[in-house]
Scaffold this motif. Structure first.
Motif, PDB file in Angstrom:
ATOM      1  N   ARG A  66      -1.155   9.802  -2.002  1.00 13.57           N
ATOM      2  CA  ARG A  66      -0.079  10.092  -1.050  1.00 13.57           C
ATOM      3  C   ARG A  66      -0.595  10.071   0.386  1.00 13.57           C
ATOM      4  NH1 ARG A  66       1.132  14.820   0.577  1.00 13.57           N
ATOM      5  NH2 ARG A  66       0.318  15.902  -1.204  1.00 13.57           N
ATOM      6  N   ARG A  67      -1.792  10.636   0.606  1.00 17.58           N
ATOM      7  CA  ARG A  67      -2.402  10.621   1.940  1.00 17.58           C
ATOM      8  C   ARG A  67      -2.732   9.189   2.384  1.00 17.58           C
ATOM      9  NH1 ARG A  67      -4.895  15.290   0.181  1.00 17.58           N
ATOM     10  NH2 ARG A  67      -6.854  14.235  -0.280  1.00 17.58           N
ATOM     11  N   ALA A  68      -3.145   8.362   1.448  1.00 19.87           N
ATOM     12  CA  ALA A  68      -3.442   6.963   1.785  1.00 19.87           C
ATOM     13  C   ALA A  68      -2.190   6.261   2.302  1.00 19.87           C
ATOM     14  CB  ALA A  68      -3.997   6.225   0.568  1.00 19.87           C
ATOM     15  N   LYS A  69      -1.040   6.594   1.741  1.00 20.06           N
ATOM     16  CA  LYS A  69       0.227   6.029   2.228  1.00 20.06           C
ATOM     17  C   LYS A  69       0.515   6.565   3.626  1.00 20.06           C
ATOM     18  CE  LYS A  69       4.500   4.504   2.474  1.00 20.06           C
ATOM     19  NZ  LYS A  69       4.680   3.664   3.635  1.00 20.06           N
ATOM     20  N   LYS A  70       0.354   7.864   3.818  1.00 20.33           N
ATOM     21  CA  LYS A  70       0.595   8.476   5.135  1.00 20.33           C
ATOM     22  C   LYS A  70      -0.310   7.885   6.204  1.00 20.33           C
ATOM     23  CE  LYS A  70       2.309  13.084   4.830  1.00 20.33           C
ATOM     24  NZ  LYS A  70       1.979  14.514   4.884  1.00 20.33           N
ATOM     25  N   ASP A  71      -1.550   7.568   5.813  1.00 21.30           N
ATOM     26  CA  ASP A  71      -2.536   7.034   6.756  1.00 21.30           C
ATOM     27  C   ASP A  71      -2.412   5.521   6.952  1.00 21.30           C
ATOM     28  OD1 ASP A  71      -3.503   9.610   7.009  1.00 21.30           O
ATOM     29  OD2 ASP A  71      -5.206   9.296   5.656  1.00 21.30           O
ATOM     30  N   GLY A  72      -1.456   4.902   6.265  1.00 24.15           N
ATOM     31  CA  GLY A  72      -1.229   3.473   6.431  1.00 24.15           C
ATOM     32  C   GLY A  72      -2.219   2.575   5.695  1.00 24.15           C
ATOM     33  N   LEU A  73      -2.984   3.150   4.765  1.00 19.42           N
ATOM     34  CA  LEU A  73      -3.953   2.352   4.008  1.00 19.42           C
ATOM     35  C   LEU A  73      -3.296   1.530   2.900  1.00 19.42           C
ATOM     36  CD1 LEU A  73      -6.803   5.000   3.720  1.00 19.42           C
ATOM     37  CD2 LEU A  73      -6.676   3.041   5.277  1.00 19.42           C
ATOM     38  N   ILE A  74      -2.178   2.038   2.397  1.00 20.30           N
ATOM     39  CA  ILE A  74      -1.421   1.323   1.366  1.00 20.30           C
ATOM     40  C   ILE A  74       0.031   1.243   1.814  1.00 20.30           C
ATOM     41  CG2 ILE A  74      -2.978   1.971  -0.518  1.00 20.30           C
ATOM     42  CD1 ILE A  74      -0.925   4.127  -1.323  1.00 20.30           C
ATOM     43  N   ASP A  75       0.755   0.331   1.205  1.00 18.60           N
ATOM     44  CA  ASP A  75       2.147   0.133   1.599  1.00 18.60           C
ATOM     45  C   ASP A  75       3.105   1.060   0.863  1.00 18.60           C
ATOM     46  OD1 ASP A  75       2.002  -2.264   3.469  1.00 18.60           O
ATOM     47  OD2 ASP A  75       0.780  -2.876   1.764  1.00 18.60           O
ATOM     48  N   ASN A  76       2.718   1.467  -0.344  1.00 15.15           N
ATOM     49  CA  ASN A  76       3.555   2.397  -1.082  1.00 15.15           C
ATOM     50  C   ASN A  76       2.762   2.945  -2.255  1.00 15.15           C
ATOM     51  OD1 ASN A  76       5.873   3.895  -1.637  1.00 15.15           O
ATOM     52  ND2 ASN A  76       7.201   2.139  -1.251  1.00 15.15           N
ATOM     53  N   PHE A  77       3.298   3.980  -2.883  1.00 16.43           N
ATOM     54  CA  PHE A  77       2.707   4.514  -4.106  1.00 16.43           C
ATOM     55  C   PHE A  77       3.842   4.932  -5.021  1.00 16.43           C
ATOM     56  CE2 PHE A  77       3.555   8.359  -1.781  1.00 16.43           C
ATOM     57  CZ  PHE A  77       3.851   9.307  -2.749  1.00 16.43           C
ATOM     58  N   LEU A  78       3.523   4.988  -6.290  1.00 12.68           N
ATOM     59  CA  LEU A  78       4.493   5.416  -7.289  1.00 12.68           C
ATOM     60  C   LEU A  78       3.808   6.349  -8.270  1.00 12.68           C
ATOM     61  CD1 LEU A  78       6.026   1.920  -7.949  1.00 12.68           C
ATOM     62  CD2 LEU A  78       7.260   3.854  -6.971  1.00 12.68           C
ATOM     63  N   TYR A  79       4.566   7.296  -8.760  1.00 12.75           N
ATOM     64  CA  TYR A  79       4.064   8.132  -9.835  1.00 12.75           C
ATOM     65  C   TYR A  79       4.322   7.419 -11.153  1.00 12.75           C
ATOM     66  CZ  TYR A  79       3.738  11.926  -6.443  1.00 12.75           C
ATOM     67  OH  TYR A  79       3.423  12.706  -5.367  1.00 12.75           O
ATOM     68  N   GLY A  80       3.434   7.590 -12.089  1.00 13.44           N
ATOM     69  CA  GLY A  80       3.559   6.931 -13.382  1.00 13.44           C
ATOM     70  C   GLY A  80       4.789   7.340 -14.161  1.00 13.44           C
ATOM     71  N   SER A  81       5.409   8.430 -13.783  1.00 16.89           N
ATOM     72  CA  SER A  81       6.565   8.931 -14.524  1.00 16.89           C
ATOM     73  C   SER A  81       7.899   8.325 -14.074  1.00 16.89           C
ATOM     74  CB  SER A  81       6.637  10.453 -14.388  1.00 16.89           C
ATOM     75  OG  SER A  81       6.781  10.806 -13.021  1.00 16.89           O
ATOM     76  N   VAL A  82       7.893   7.471 -13.052  1.00 16.98           N
ATOM     77  CA  VAL A  82       9.163   6.918 -12.576  1.00 16.98           C
ATOM     78  C   VAL A  82       9.721   5.918 -13.577  1.00 16.98           C
ATOM     79  CG1 VAL A  82       8.537   7.232 -10.156  1.00 16.98           C
ATOM     80  CG2 VAL A  82       8.176   5.007 -11.233  1.00 16.98           C
ATOM     81  N   SER A  83      11.005   5.702 -13.515  1.00 16.57           N
ATOM     82  CA  SER A  83      11.633   4.746 -14.417  1.00 16.57           C
ATOM     83  C   SER A  83      11.275   3.321 -14.010  1.00 16.57           C
ATOM     84  CB  SER A  83      13.157   4.914 -14.391  1.00 16.57           C
ATOM     85  OG  SER A  83      13.672   4.442 -13.156  1.00 16.57           O
ATOM     86  N   SER A  84      11.391   2.422 -14.948  1.00 22.94           N
ATOM     87  CA  SER A  84      11.091   1.018 -14.655  1.00 22.94           C
ATOM     88  C   SER A  84      12.073   0.453 -13.631  1.00 22.94           C
ATOM     89  CB  SER A  84      11.110   0.194 -15.938  1.00 22.94           C
ATOM     90  OG  SER A  84      12.378   0.234 -16.538  1.00 22.94           O
ATOM     91  N   THR A  85      13.299   0.938 -13.646  1.00 20.21           N
ATOM     92  CA  THR A  85      14.292   0.476 -12.680  1.00 20.21           C
ATOM     93  C   THR A  85      13.907   0.917 -11.268  1.00 20.21           C
ATOM     94  OG1 THR A  85      16.013   0.617 -14.360  1.00 20.21           O
ATOM     95  CG2 THR A  85      16.742   0.504 -12.069  1.00 20.21           C
ATOM     96  N   TYR A  86      13.475   2.172 -11.138  1.00 22.60           N
ATOM     97  CA  TYR A  86      13.058   2.665  -9.827  1.00 22.60           C
ATOM     98  C   TYR A  86      11.823   1.917  -9.340  1.00 22.60           C
ATOM     99  CZ  TYR A  86      11.673   5.703  -6.030  1.00 22.60           C
ATOM    100  OH  TYR A  86      11.314   6.187  -4.796  1.00 22.60           O
ATOM    101  N   LEU A  87      10.842   1.744 -10.216  1.00 29.18           N
ATOM    102  CA  LEU A  87       9.633   1.010  -9.859  1.00 29.18           C
ATOM    103  C   LEU A  87       9.998  -0.377  -9.351  1.00 29.18           C
ATOM    104  CD1 LEU A  87       6.271   0.786 -11.565  1.00 29.18           C
ATOM    105  CD2 LEU A  87       7.524  -1.307 -11.237  1.00 29.18           C
ATOM    106  N   SER A  88      10.852  -1.076 -10.064  1.00 33.57           N
ATOM    107  CA  SER A  88      11.253  -2.420  -9.672  1.00 33.57           C
ATOM    108  C   SER A  88      11.980  -2.415  -8.343  1.00 33.57           C
ATOM    109  CB  SER A  88      12.143  -3.041 -10.762  1.00 33.57           C
ATOM    110  OG  SER A  88      11.440  -3.130 -11.980  1.00 33.57           O
ATOM    111  N   ALA A  89      12.831  -1.448  -8.140  1.00 31.06           N
ATOM    112  CA  ALA A  89      13.578  -1.374  -6.872  1.00 31.06           C
ATOM    113  C   ALA A  89      12.637  -1.128  -5.698  1.00 31.06           C
ATOM    114  CB  ALA A  89      14.645  -0.272  -6.951  1.00 31.06           C
ATOM    115  N   VAL A  90      11.639  -0.275  -5.877  1.00 34.53           N
ATOM    116  CA  VAL A  90      10.674  -0.017  -4.809  1.00 34.53           C
ATOM    117  C   VAL A  90       9.887  -1.289  -4.494  1.00 34.53           C
ATOM    118  CG1 VAL A  90       8.542   1.229  -4.232  1.00 34.53           C
ATOM    119  CG2 VAL A  90      10.486   2.470  -5.187  1.00 34.53           C
TER     120      VAL A  90
END
Length: 128
Positions: free
Chosen positions: A100-124
């Motif tokens: 989460r900090r890596a996202k805040k610091d601009g090192l990555i473009d996004n992150f997802l938790y493994g528990s999200v639905s496949s539909t949400y993952l795809s939408a992100v």
């Protein structure tokens, strides 16, 4: 517009599920599962990846620091490639905070938790 996505996961079944979810969500996704983190950088460069999805765990070679090294190498070859990390927020709470900090610091473009639905993952992924 075709979007090339490299999926680098510890669990091959999880990688296949992500690939299927993305293809089902939008036929413009071309998904390339990577069977070894050692091959991720080369695969991204070879196919000119638009998005790299990597799982982060507490174990080598999927540790956060190792993933950040891959990120750096990929950005040399594919500077516009979007980097997305997936982490299990239930079993890896401290690791999830790092991601989460890596996202805040601009090192990555996004992150997802493994528990999200496949539909949400795809939408992100679609919004990248």
């Amino acid at each position: 517009m075709v979007r090339r996505v490299v999926v680098d996961m510890q669990n091959a079944l999880f990688a296949d599920a992500i690939a299927t979810a993305l293809r089902d969500f939008d036929s413009d996704f071309e998904v390339f599962p990577c069977d070894s983190p050692d091959k991720t950088t080369d695969m991204c460069a070879d196919i000119e990846a638009n998005i790299l999805i990597m799982e982060v765990t507490a174990y080598t070679p999927w540790k956060f620091e190792e993933r950040m090294k891959i990120r750096e190498k990929v950005k040399v070859h594919c500077p516009d490639c979007k980097i997305v990390l997936v982490v299990d927020e239930n079993t890896e709470k401290k690791l999830a905070d790092k991601v989460r900090r890596a996202k805040k610091d601009g090192l990555i473009d996004n992150f997802l938790y493994g528990s999200v639905s496949s539909t949400y993952l795809s939408a992100v992924i679609d919004t990248l």
